[in-house]
Design a protein around this motif. Structure first.
Motif, PDB file in Angstrom:
ATOM      1  N   ALA A  54       0.836  -1.202   0.000  1.00  0.00           N
ATOM      2  CA  ALA A  54       0.000   0.000   0.000  1.00  0.00           C
ATOM      3  C   ALA A  54       0.869   1.249   0.000  1.00  0.00           C
ATOM      4  N   SER A  55       1.938   1.223   0.804  1.00  0.00           N
ATOM      5  CA  SER A  55       2.843   2.370   0.842  1.00  0.00           C
ATOM      6  C   SER A  55       3.586   2.522  -0.485  1.00  0.00           C
ATOM      7  N   ILE A  56       4.020   1.401  -1.051  1.00  0.00           N
ATOM      8  CA  ILE A  56       4.672   1.455  -2.372  1.00  0.00           C
ATOM      9  C   ILE A  56       3.700   2.010  -3.407  1.00  0.00           C
ATOM     10  N   GLY A  57       2.411   1.654  -3.276  1.00  0.00           N
ATOM     11  CA  GLY A  57       1.401   2.086  -4.241  1.00  0.00           C
ATOM     12  C   GLY A  57       1.192   3.581  -4.309  1.00  0.00           C
ATOM     13  N   LEU A  58       1.673   4.336  -3.315  1.00  0.00           N
ATOM     14  CA  LEU A  58       1.614   5.796  -3.390  1.00  0.00           C
ATOM     15  C   LEU A  58       2.682   6.350  -4.337  1.00  0.00           C
ATOM     16  N   PHE A  59       3.747   5.582  -4.562  1.00  0.00           N
ATOM     17  CA  PHE A  59       4.814   5.911  -5.516  1.00  0.00           C
ATOM     18  C   PHE A  59       5.418   7.295  -5.278  1.00  0.00           C
ATOM     19  N   THR A  60       5.731   7.580  -4.016  1.00  0.00           N
ATOM     20  CA  THR A  60       6.524   8.760  -3.679  1.00  0.00           C
ATOM     21  C   THR A  60       7.807   8.288  -3.010  1.00  0.00           C
ATOM     22  N   GLN A  61       8.792   9.162  -2.961  1.00  0.00           N
ATOM     23  CA  GLN A  61      10.063   8.769  -2.350  1.00  0.00           C
ATOM     24  C   GLN A  61       9.875   8.411  -0.882  1.00  0.00           C
ATOM     25  N   ALA A  62       9.101   9.200  -0.161  1.00  0.00           N
ATOM     26  CA  ALA A  62       8.903   8.945   1.265  1.00  0.00           C
ATOM     27  C   ALA A  62       8.142   7.646   1.507  1.00  0.00           C
ATOM     28  N   SER A  63       7.132   7.371   0.683  1.00  0.00           N
ATOM     29  CA  SER A  63       6.324   6.162   0.889  1.00  0.00           C
ATOM     30  C   SER A  63       7.115   4.899   0.562  1.00  0.00           C
ATOM     31  N   ILE A  64       7.917   4.936  -0.494  1.00  0.00           N
ATOM     32  CA  ILE A  64       8.741   3.778  -0.851  1.00  0.00           C
ATOM     33  C   ILE A  64       9.825   3.566   0.201  1.00  0.00           C
ATOM     34  N   SER A  65      10.408   4.647   0.686  1.00  0.00           N
ATOM     35  CA  SER A  65      11.424   4.535   1.734  1.00  0.00           C
ATOM     36  C   SER A  65      10.851   3.900   2.994  1.00  0.00           C
ATOM     37  N   GLY A  66       9.664   4.332   3.412  1.00  0.00           N
ATOM     38  CA  GLY A  66       9.018   3.734   4.574  1.00  0.00           C
ATOM     39  C   GLY A  66       8.717   2.270   4.374  1.00  0.00           C
ATOM     40  N   ALA A  67       8.281   1.913   3.155  1.00  0.00           N
ATOM     41  CA  ALA A  67       7.983   0.509   2.854  1.00  0.00           C
ATOM     42  C   ALA A  67       9.238  -0.344   2.906  1.00  0.00           C
ATOM     43  N   LEU A  68      10.362   0.173   2.418  1.00  0.00           N
ATOM     44  CA  LEU A  68      11.612  -0.585   2.445  1.00  0.00           C
ATOM     45  C   LEU A  68      12.095  -0.790   3.884  1.00  0.00           C
ATOM     46  N   TYR A  69      11.946   0.235   4.715  1.00  0.00           N
ATOM     47  CA  TYR A  69      12.322   0.086   6.127  1.00  0.00           C
ATOM     48  C   TYR A  69      11.456  -0.992   6.780  1.00  0.00           C
ATOM     49  N   TYR A  70      10.162  -0.950   6.500  1.00  0.00           N
ATOM     50  CA  TYR A  70       9.233  -1.912   7.094  1.00  0.00           C
ATOM     51  C   TYR A  70       9.455  -3.315   6.540  1.00  0.00           C
ATOM     52  N   LEU A  71       9.877  -3.421   5.285  1.00  0.00           N
ATOM     53  CA  LEU A  71      10.117  -4.725   4.660  1.00  0.00           C
ATOM     54  C   LEU A  71      11.169  -5.517   5.431  1.00  0.00           C
ATOM     55  N   VAL A  72      12.249  -4.871   5.809  1.00  0.00           N
ATOM     56  CA  VAL A  72      13.304  -5.556   6.557  1.00  0.00           C
ATOM     57  C   VAL A  72      12.766  -6.026   7.902  1.00  0.00           C
ATOM     58  N   HIS A  73      12.040  -5.136   8.584  1.00  0.00           N
ATOM     59  CA  HIS A  73      11.456  -5.498   9.883  1.00  0.00           C
ATOM     60  C   HIS A  73      10.533  -6.695   9.773  1.00  0.00           C
ATOM     61  N   SER A  74       9.604  -6.661   8.823  1.00  0.00           N
ATOM     62  CA  SER A  74       8.591  -7.727   8.729  1.00  0.00           C
ATOM     63  C   SER A  74       9.215  -9.068   8.375  1.00  0.00           C
ATOM     64  N   THR A  75      10.242  -9.062   7.542  1.00  0.00           N
ATOM     65  CA  THR A  75      10.906 -10.315   7.182  1.00  0.00           C
ATOM     66  C   THR A  75      11.568 -10.949   8.398  1.00  0.00           C
ATOM     67  N   LEU A  76      12.277 -10.160   9.161  1.00  0.00           N
ATOM     68  CA  LEU A  76      12.966 -10.683  10.342  1.00  0.00           C
ATOM     69  C   LEU A  76      11.985 -11.157  11.405  1.00  0.00           C
ATOM     70  N   ILE A  77      10.935 -10.396  11.659  1.00  0.00           N
ATOM     71  CA  ILE A  77      10.030 -10.753  12.744  1.00  0.00           C
ATOM     72  C   ILE A  77       9.221 -11.992  12.405  1.00  0.00           C
ATOM     73  N   MET A  78       8.852 -12.175  11.134  1.00  0.00           N
ATOM     74  CA  MET A  78       8.091 -13.367  10.764  1.00  0.00           C
ATOM     75  C   MET A  78       8.974 -14.617  10.773  1.00  0.00           C
ATOM     76  N   ALA A  79      10.236 -14.475  10.396  1.00  0.00           N
ATOM     77  CA  ALA A  79      11.174 -15.601  10.521  1.00  0.00           C
ATOM     78  C   ALA A  79      11.317 -16.004  11.980  1.00  0.00           C
ATOM     79  N   LEU A  80      11.402 -15.007  12.861  1.00  0.00           N
ATOM     80  CA  LEU A  80      11.501 -15.280  14.295  1.00  0.00           C
ATOM     81  C   LEU A  80      10.266 -16.014  14.804  1.00  0.00           C
ATOM     82  N   PHE A  81       9.092 -15.603  14.366  1.00  0.00           N
ATOM     83  CA  PHE A  81       7.857 -16.236  14.825  1.00  0.00           C
ATOM     84  C   PHE A  81       7.824 -17.722  14.475  1.00  0.00           C
TER      85      PHE A  81
END
Length: 520
Positions: A317-344
């Motif tokens: 959804a954040s990527i879908g806004l296609f702005t620099q700030a929204s894509i940057s936030g999505a990339l930061y969150y992508l790393v977090h979500s990958t690590l936390i789901m692997a941990l789970f």
């Protein structure tokens, strides 16, 4: 000489081949080799990140055949970040699997390294057909890893997974062949040039091929309505396999982001912004229904699968806004979500081992024999997954919400993310109450039969939590990197110049000359 770019491809490939030659009885040698290779891959991944911080994009032409004729491997900020993330997850998962999970069936380390090969190759390739090739490599490895250690449940999930991905592979070939037929190239940088030059008469065919590709990427990224396969598949896999699979869906997210900014960006002429009208609403619905699925889950593994779907919806959804700030936030969150789901997934196996017949069911059962250790790890993971401060999940969501202010659809972004965060908190609180807090005492005889979590088994889980804590502490430098990565994505000319402006080489004559794409 940019030969180092191919290390994340060659290293797991050679490691896998050597592991295949080592007898199963020599599992210790396989473990040592695989762990050493994973550690070297992580060093390479972070070296790539350091090299791309300046903004330079590196390109390597296989066999010295220059683009667009040959196959190229490309490293920019985004691909370097994804390789580094893959290497961290792979090392933690492998350290956990080496405590005994890798002995449940044959060829675990061979399949594991080939899985890593496919993932890294997909992030690094600059050729859209070779993106398909690396997709198939990681899928072939995932088919075998899914049914690893056997069982009717895994076999059933594996059959569904194979059939679905065979259909996806067929659609991928149709989409790629359509784009090749109209542009005459498979190199993504060259394809961006050719798409921008197409006239209105080619618009219908271009859009058809592009949208078929996006359907395939949406399937890989578990975007609504193509997400129903994920909870069953991830829930059936063994814990190390499911934890590594947390990276698989990010390959789909990467493919959507790469192609929609490089090939079908605002400057793509008749192909401009093809998926922009669809991505944002579909992603928000994916987030909503994913969290509803987590609320209604009766097993921890299925709940984690739905949490993955919800996290994918959030970042898309954040990527879908296609702005620099929204894509940057999505990339930061992508790393977090990958690590936390692997941990789970790793944590769930340790919890299930102490609950006897209740395994991962979300209901009151046996009390855990190590409630403090496992409970503290779950508490930290739950706080991070729910997006509460001070962990990176909160920071990631905050960045995406800030980016949505003033954007079309920004109200819906805020409403859906805040509401689903509340649902996620309720779902995780239910798990904490029924699995970790309440429970029935077990007899001493049964307690002796329960598998306790050893220090070496707990170490990868604690390591991931520590990485997430450090990820929050160093959020400033990380967000500066993701900001720069987003800016680089939104300026595709940098990528095109790095790939296309290079010496052309003619292997049969040994002659080289500086030729532009037009001269080619």
């Amino acid at each position: 000489m940019n030969n180092w770019i191919v290390i994340p491809i060659l290293l797991p490939m050679l490691t896998a081949l050597v592991c295949a030659l080592i007898p199963a009885s020599k599992i210790a040698i396989q473990r040592t080799l695989s762990l050493t290779a994973s550690l070297a891959l992580m060093a390479t991944g972070f070296f790539m990140v350091s090299q791309t911080m300046s903004g330079e994009i590196f390109s390597y032409a296989m066999g010295s055949w220059s683009a667009p004729f040959g196959i190229v491997v490309v490293v920019d900020r985004l691909s370097a970040m994804m390789v580094a993330l893959t290497s961290v997850v792979a090392l933690c998962v492998l350290a956990y699997a080496s405590q005994g999970s890798d002995k449940r069936g044959p060829y675990f380390h061979f399949l594991f390294q080939f899985q890593v090969l496919g993932i890294c190759g997909a992030f690094l390739t600059g050729d859209i057909f070779n993106l398909f090739v690396f997709f198939e490599i990681l899928l072939l490895a995932s088919y075998n890893l899914l049914v690893y250690s056997g069982g009717k449940k895994r076999l059933k999930a594996g059959i569904h997974y194979v059939i679905l991905n065979l259909v996806g592979s067929a659609l991928f070939l149709i989409g790629v062949s359509t784009l090749y037929g109209i542009t005459g190239t498979l190199n993504m940088a060259d394809m961006a040039i050719q798409v921008a030059a197409l006239g209105p008469e080619d618009q219908a065919i271009l859009q058809a091929g592009a949208l078929v590709l996006m359907v395939v990427f949406a399937l890989k990224a578990a975007l609504l309505p193509l997400y129903l396969w994920l909870p069953g598949v991830y829930g059936a896999a063994t814990a190390p396999v499911a934890a590594l699979f947390a990276v698989l869906t990010k390959v789909g997210v990467y493919a959507i982001l790469r192609t929609s900014t490089l090939i079908f960006g605002p400057e793509a002429g008749v192909g401009a912004d093809l998926i922009a009208p669809y991505l944002f609403p579909l992603a928000l619905m994916t987030l909503f229904f994913g969290m509803v699925g987590a609320m209604g889950s009766h097993r921890l593994r299925h709940m984690t699968g739905y949490l993955i779907i919800a996290s994918l919806g959030t970042m898309l959804a954040s990527i879908g806004l296609f702005t620099q700030a929204s894509i940057s936030g999505a990339l930061y969150y992508l790393v977090h979500s990958t690590l936390i789901m692997a941990l789970f997934f790793l944590l769930i196996e340790r919890v299930s081992a102490q609950r006897g017949p209740f395994t991962d069911e979300i209901r009151i059962g046996w009390k855990l024999t190590q409630p403090t250790l496992l409970g503290l790890i779950f508490f930290g993971a739950a706080v991070a997954a729910a997006g509460l401060p001070p962990f990176s999940g909160f920071l990631g969501k905050l960045l995406m919400l800030q980016a949505a202010i003033g954007e079309p659809g920004g109200f819906w972004m805020w409403a859906v993310i805040l509401f689903t965060s509340l649902l996620g908190l309720v779902a995780l609180s239910r798990v904490g109450t029924q699995v970790f807090w309440k429970g029935t005492e077990i007899s001493a005889e049964r307690a002796d039969q329960v598998e306790r979590t050893t220090t070496l088994q707990a170490a990868p889980l604690v390591a991931i939590l520590a990485i997430l804590a450090a990820y929050s502490v160093f959020a400033g430098p990380v967000t500066r990197y993701t900001d720069a990565a987003a800016a680089q994505l939104l300026d595709p000319q940098q990528y095109i110049d790095a790939v296309m402006v290079q010496p052309a080489f003619f292997p049969d004559t040994g002659m080289s000359d500086d030729l532009s794409n037009k001269d080619h």
